[in-house]
Design a protein around this motif. Sequence first.
Motif, PDB file in Angstrom:
ATOM      1  N   ARG A  68       0.825  -1.303  -0.120  1.00 18.66           N
ATOM      2  CA  ARG A  68       0.078   0.156  -0.037  1.00 18.66           C
ATOM      3  C   ARG A  68       0.831   1.183  -0.155  1.00 18.66           C
ATOM      4  O   ARG A  68       0.382   2.370  -0.565  1.00 18.66           O
ATOM      5  CB  ARG A  68      -0.897  -0.055   1.241  1.00 18.66           C
ATOM      6  CG  ARG A  68      -2.079  -1.229   1.380  1.00 18.66           C
ATOM      7  CD  ARG A  68      -2.985  -1.051   2.492  1.00 18.66           C
ATOM      8  NE  ARG A  68      -3.885  -2.134   2.312  1.00 18.66           N
ATOM      9  CZ  ARG A  68      -3.812  -3.096   3.245  1.00 18.66           C
ATOM     10  NH1 ARG A  68      -2.725  -3.032   4.043  1.00 18.66           N
ATOM     11  NH2 ARG A  68      -4.414  -4.036   3.419  1.00 18.66           N
ATOM     12  N   PRO A  83      -7.265   1.104   3.518  1.00 12.89           N
ATOM     13  CA  PRO A  83      -7.087  -0.469   3.596  1.00 12.89           C
ATOM     14  C   PRO A  83      -8.241  -1.009   3.670  1.00 12.89           C
ATOM     15  O   PRO A  83      -9.169  -0.513   3.765  1.00 12.89           O
ATOM     16  CB  PRO A  83      -6.142  -0.549   5.181  1.00 12.89           C
ATOM     17  CG  PRO A  83      -5.672   0.685   5.185  1.00 12.89           C
ATOM     18  CD  PRO A  83      -6.637   1.689   4.766  1.00 12.89           C
ATOM     19  N   LEU A  84      -8.124  -2.466   3.513  1.00 11.92           N
ATOM     20  CA  LEU A  84      -9.380  -3.370   3.438  1.00 11.92           C
ATOM     21  C   LEU A  84     -10.082  -3.373   4.543  1.00 11.92           C
ATOM     22  O   LEU A  84      -9.573  -3.112   5.555  1.00 11.92           O
ATOM     23  CB  LEU A  84      -9.012  -4.773   2.953  1.00 11.92           C
ATOM     24  CG  LEU A  84      -8.410  -4.913   1.392  1.00 11.92           C
ATOM     25  CD1 LEU A  84      -7.798  -6.201   1.450  1.00 11.92           C
ATOM     26  CD2 LEU A  84      -9.699  -4.501   0.463  1.00 11.92           C
ATOM     27  N   GLY A  85     -11.487  -3.687   4.407  1.00 12.07           N
ATOM     28  CA  GLY A  85     -12.239  -4.066   5.564  1.00 12.07           C
ATOM     29  C   GLY A  85     -12.817  -5.439   5.611  1.00 12.07           C
ATOM     30  O   GLY A  85     -11.800  -6.238   6.303  1.00 12.07           O
ATOM     31  N   LYS A  86     -13.688  -5.697   4.936  1.00 16.55           N
ATOM     32  CA  LYS A  86     -14.066  -7.358   5.246  1.00 16.55           C
ATOM     33  C   LYS A  86     -13.102  -8.097   4.242  1.00 16.55           C
ATOM     34  O   LYS A  86     -12.700  -7.518   3.305  1.00 16.55           O
ATOM     35  CB  LYS A  86     -15.580  -7.410   4.838  1.00 16.55           C
ATOM     36  CG  LYS A  86     -15.946  -6.774   3.288  1.00 16.55           C
ATOM     37  CD  LYS A  86     -17.353  -6.979   3.143  1.00 16.55           C
ATOM     38  CE  LYS A  86     -17.634  -6.419   1.601  1.00 16.55           C
ATOM     39  NZ  LYS A  86     -18.961  -6.666   1.373  1.00 16.55           N
ATOM     40  N   ASN A  87     -12.946  -9.156   4.543  1.00 21.67           N
ATOM     41  CA  ASN A  87     -12.222 -10.387   3.919  1.00 21.67           C
ATOM     42  C   ASN A  87     -10.703  -9.829   3.898  1.00 21.67           C
ATOM     43  O   ASN A  87     -10.067 -10.274   2.864  1.00 21.67           O
ATOM     44  CB  ASN A  87     -12.865 -10.800   2.552  1.00 21.67           C
ATOM     45  CG  ASN A  87     -14.233 -11.034   2.438  1.00 21.67           C
ATOM     46  OD1 ASN A  87     -14.634 -11.904   3.257  1.00 21.67           O
ATOM     47  ND2 ASN A  87     -14.968 -10.684   1.643  1.00 21.67           N
ATOM     48  N   ARG A  88     -10.410  -9.173   4.770  1.00 20.89           N
ATOM     49  CA  ARG A  88      -9.123  -8.661   4.643  1.00 20.89           C
ATOM     50  C   ARG A  88      -7.983  -9.674   4.537  1.00 20.89           C
ATOM     51  O   ARG A  88      -6.985  -9.580   3.925  1.00 20.89           O
ATOM     52  CB  ARG A  88      -8.994  -7.484   5.597  1.00 20.89           C
ATOM     53  CG  ARG A  88      -7.452  -7.029   5.693  1.00 20.89           C
ATOM     54  CD  ARG A  88      -7.013  -6.103   6.880  1.00 20.89           C
ATOM     55  NE  ARG A  88      -5.994  -5.519   7.016  1.00 20.89           N
ATOM     56  CZ  ARG A  88      -5.599  -4.321   7.651  1.00 20.89           C
ATOM     57  NH1 ARG A  88      -6.395  -3.885   8.223  1.00 20.89           N
ATOM     58  NH2 ARG A  88      -4.126  -3.856   7.941  1.00 20.89           N
ATOM     59  N   ARG A  91      -7.715 -11.746   1.505  1.00 14.50           N
ATOM     60  CA  ARG A  91      -7.190 -10.913   0.123  1.00 14.50           C
ATOM     61  C   ARG A  91      -5.747 -10.775   0.464  1.00 14.50           C
ATOM     62  O   ARG A  91      -5.134 -10.733  -0.541  1.00 14.50           O
ATOM     63  CB  ARG A  91      -8.184  -9.693   0.025  1.00 14.50           C
ATOM     64  CG  ARG A  91      -9.632 -10.066  -0.362  1.00 14.50           C
ATOM     65  CD  ARG A  91     -10.384  -8.771  -0.148  1.00 14.50           C
ATOM     66  NE  ARG A  91     -10.167  -7.846  -1.339  1.00 14.50           N
ATOM     67  CZ  ARG A  91     -11.022  -6.965  -1.874  1.00 14.50           C
ATOM     68  NH1 ARG A  91     -11.878  -6.627  -0.975  1.00 14.50           N
ATOM     69  NH2 ARG A  91     -10.578  -6.178  -2.810  1.00 14.50           N
ATOM     70  N   GLU A  92      -5.498 -10.433   1.724  1.00 12.92           N
ATOM     71  CA  GLU A  92      -3.974 -10.216   1.624  1.00 12.92           C
ATOM     72  C   GLU A  92      -3.207 -11.487   1.538  1.00 12.92           C
ATOM     73  O   GLU A  92      -2.051 -11.623   0.986  1.00 12.92           O
ATOM     74  CB  GLU A  92      -3.632  -9.518   3.092  1.00 12.92           C
ATOM     75  CG  GLU A  92      -4.198  -8.163   3.246  1.00 12.92           C
ATOM     76  CD  GLU A  92      -3.863  -7.686   4.823  1.00 12.92           C
ATOM     77  OE1 GLU A  92      -3.713  -8.435   5.560  1.00 12.92           O
ATOM     78  OE2 GLU A  92      -4.191  -6.415   4.924  1.00 12.92           O
ATOM     79  N   LEU A 178      -6.013  -5.153  -2.419  1.00 15.10           N
ATOM     80  CA  LEU A 178      -5.452  -4.457  -1.036  1.00 15.10           C
ATOM     81  C   LEU A 178      -6.151  -3.169  -0.777  1.00 15.10           C
ATOM     82  O   LEU A 178      -5.755  -2.890   0.270  1.00 15.10           O
ATOM     83  CB  LEU A 178      -4.081  -4.441  -1.230  1.00 15.10           C
ATOM     84  CG  LEU A 178      -3.252  -5.686  -1.308  1.00 15.10           C
ATOM     85  CD1 LEU A 178      -1.522  -5.265  -1.364  1.00 15.10           C
ATOM     86  CD2 LEU A 178      -3.419  -6.699  -0.478  1.00 15.10           C
ATOM     87  N   THR A 179      -6.864  -2.467  -1.556  1.00 13.10           N
ATOM     88  CA  THR A 179      -7.309  -1.247  -1.229  1.00 13.10           C
ATOM     89  C   THR A 179      -8.984  -1.153  -1.570  1.00 13.10           C
ATOM     90  O   THR A 179      -9.461  -1.906  -2.257  1.00 13.10           O
ATOM     91  CB  THR A 179      -6.646  -0.012  -1.710  1.00 13.10           C
ATOM     92  OG1 THR A 179      -6.728  -0.081  -3.253  1.00 13.10           O
ATOM     93  CG2 THR A 179      -5.107  -0.063  -1.261  1.00 13.10           C
ATOM     94  N   GLU A 180      -9.664  -0.377  -0.812  1.00 14.53           N
ATOM     95  CA  GLU A 180     -10.946   0.047  -1.223  1.00 14.53           C
ATOM     96  C   GLU A 180     -11.243   1.400  -1.138  1.00 14.53           C
ATOM     97  O   GLU A 180     -10.340   2.259  -0.495  1.00 14.53           O
ATOM     98  CB  GLU A 180     -12.072  -0.784  -0.233  1.00 14.53           C
ATOM     99  CG  GLU A 180     -11.936  -0.268   0.981  1.00 14.53           C
ATOM    100  CD  GLU A 180     -12.635  -1.267   1.901  1.00 14.53           C
ATOM    101  OE1 GLU A 180     -12.997  -0.881   3.216  1.00 14.53           O
ATOM    102  OE2 GLU A 180     -13.365  -2.198   1.405  1.00 14.53           O
TER     103      GLU A 180
END
Length: 396
Positions: A68, A83-88, A91-92, A178-180
């Motif tokens: 990131r 940064p990601l919220g759900k399913n982080r 996905r990472e 990795l981002t939203e």
Amino acid sequence: MTVLRCLGSTRPWRSLWYLGVGAVGALPMLALVKWVLKTNTPIGYLTGVVLIVMVNVLLSAPLAAMERRRLKVIDRRSGSRAPLGKNRLWRELGYAVAFTAVIAVLDFLVVIVALSVLIVPLSPLLEFVLDLGSIVNLDDGPVPSPIVVLVGIALMPVAAYLISMVARTQAAFARRLLTEPDTGLADRVAELTRSRTRLVDAFEAERKRIERDLHDGAQQRLVALTMTLGIAELDLAGLGGEGPRLVSKARAEAECVLAELRELIRGIHPQVLTDRGVEAAVAEIADRCPIPVEVHLDLPRASSAVEAVAYFAVSEALTNVVKHSHAERVDVTGVFAPGTAVVTVRDDGVGGANPANGTGLQGLADRVAVVGGRLTLSSPPGGPTELRVELPWACA
């Protein structure tokens, strides 16, 4: 971004730095793979697989955080993403697997190729300064220095553009995984949209109030005054002195003021637009236009705000045609598709209209944008001029 713009910017160098950081991560993984291959035993293979899985699990979170930050080198839009919220975690982990299996190795290969391309045009100088042998060789022997320099210079733009494309594609993949979008920014945009809608509604309510006050108040009083002066003029007919003449003059002045007031009300929001819609209102201004106007509108009734924008777009366009175009004919068309209406004003004048030369067209474009529409203008020198307005059209 075009090739020339890419080569003239800092993107190739930022892309090389971006890929170079990723290439560093390839070295430990390549060393681990080489060690597994050298053991050449089932236990060695199993151990290598377990180590690779453990590395991916342990490094997924820090690798995602580093990526990131690394994204900002090549993709400055990442500053507006969160940064990601759900399913982080999943996905990472998926990005860690993709990085160790493909991305890092690809970065390593691209960086090697890029450095090779950079060294080629410098090879004659390196050979001379460092007392080296020929760096660039073919099967038939060393390549002459002038050819090496020319080939290297020719390859550098191609390599720079390809490096930029690889880095841009890789950054898009990482950003997607990795981002939203920044929810705070989305909330602010939504609030701005709602506030703009509230302002439009408030303006429309105030406009209706002013129109009602003028129509039912001042206009009715002027009509009554004109009638009273007319009766007084009849009663004073045949009498001598200045009285009859002054009353007649006052009645004429009152009629002029009444006509101007009606024109003002029509300019704010014509009553025919409220009663009968855009088609009748546009037909009325077309009849008053000194240039022949053909009107072909087929639009159902919609909200008063959107109808007003369509009407004033045509009105402003016809005003500009009369003032500037020297046209002999104007065509006004309007078609409706589900959810959208397109109104077009086209004249056969001299063209050359430019929104930058005045505030009329720019103000009209702003007014169209407020209701979520779009205005486009085509006016080449010599004509014709075409004003096209696309509006969201929800049937009333």
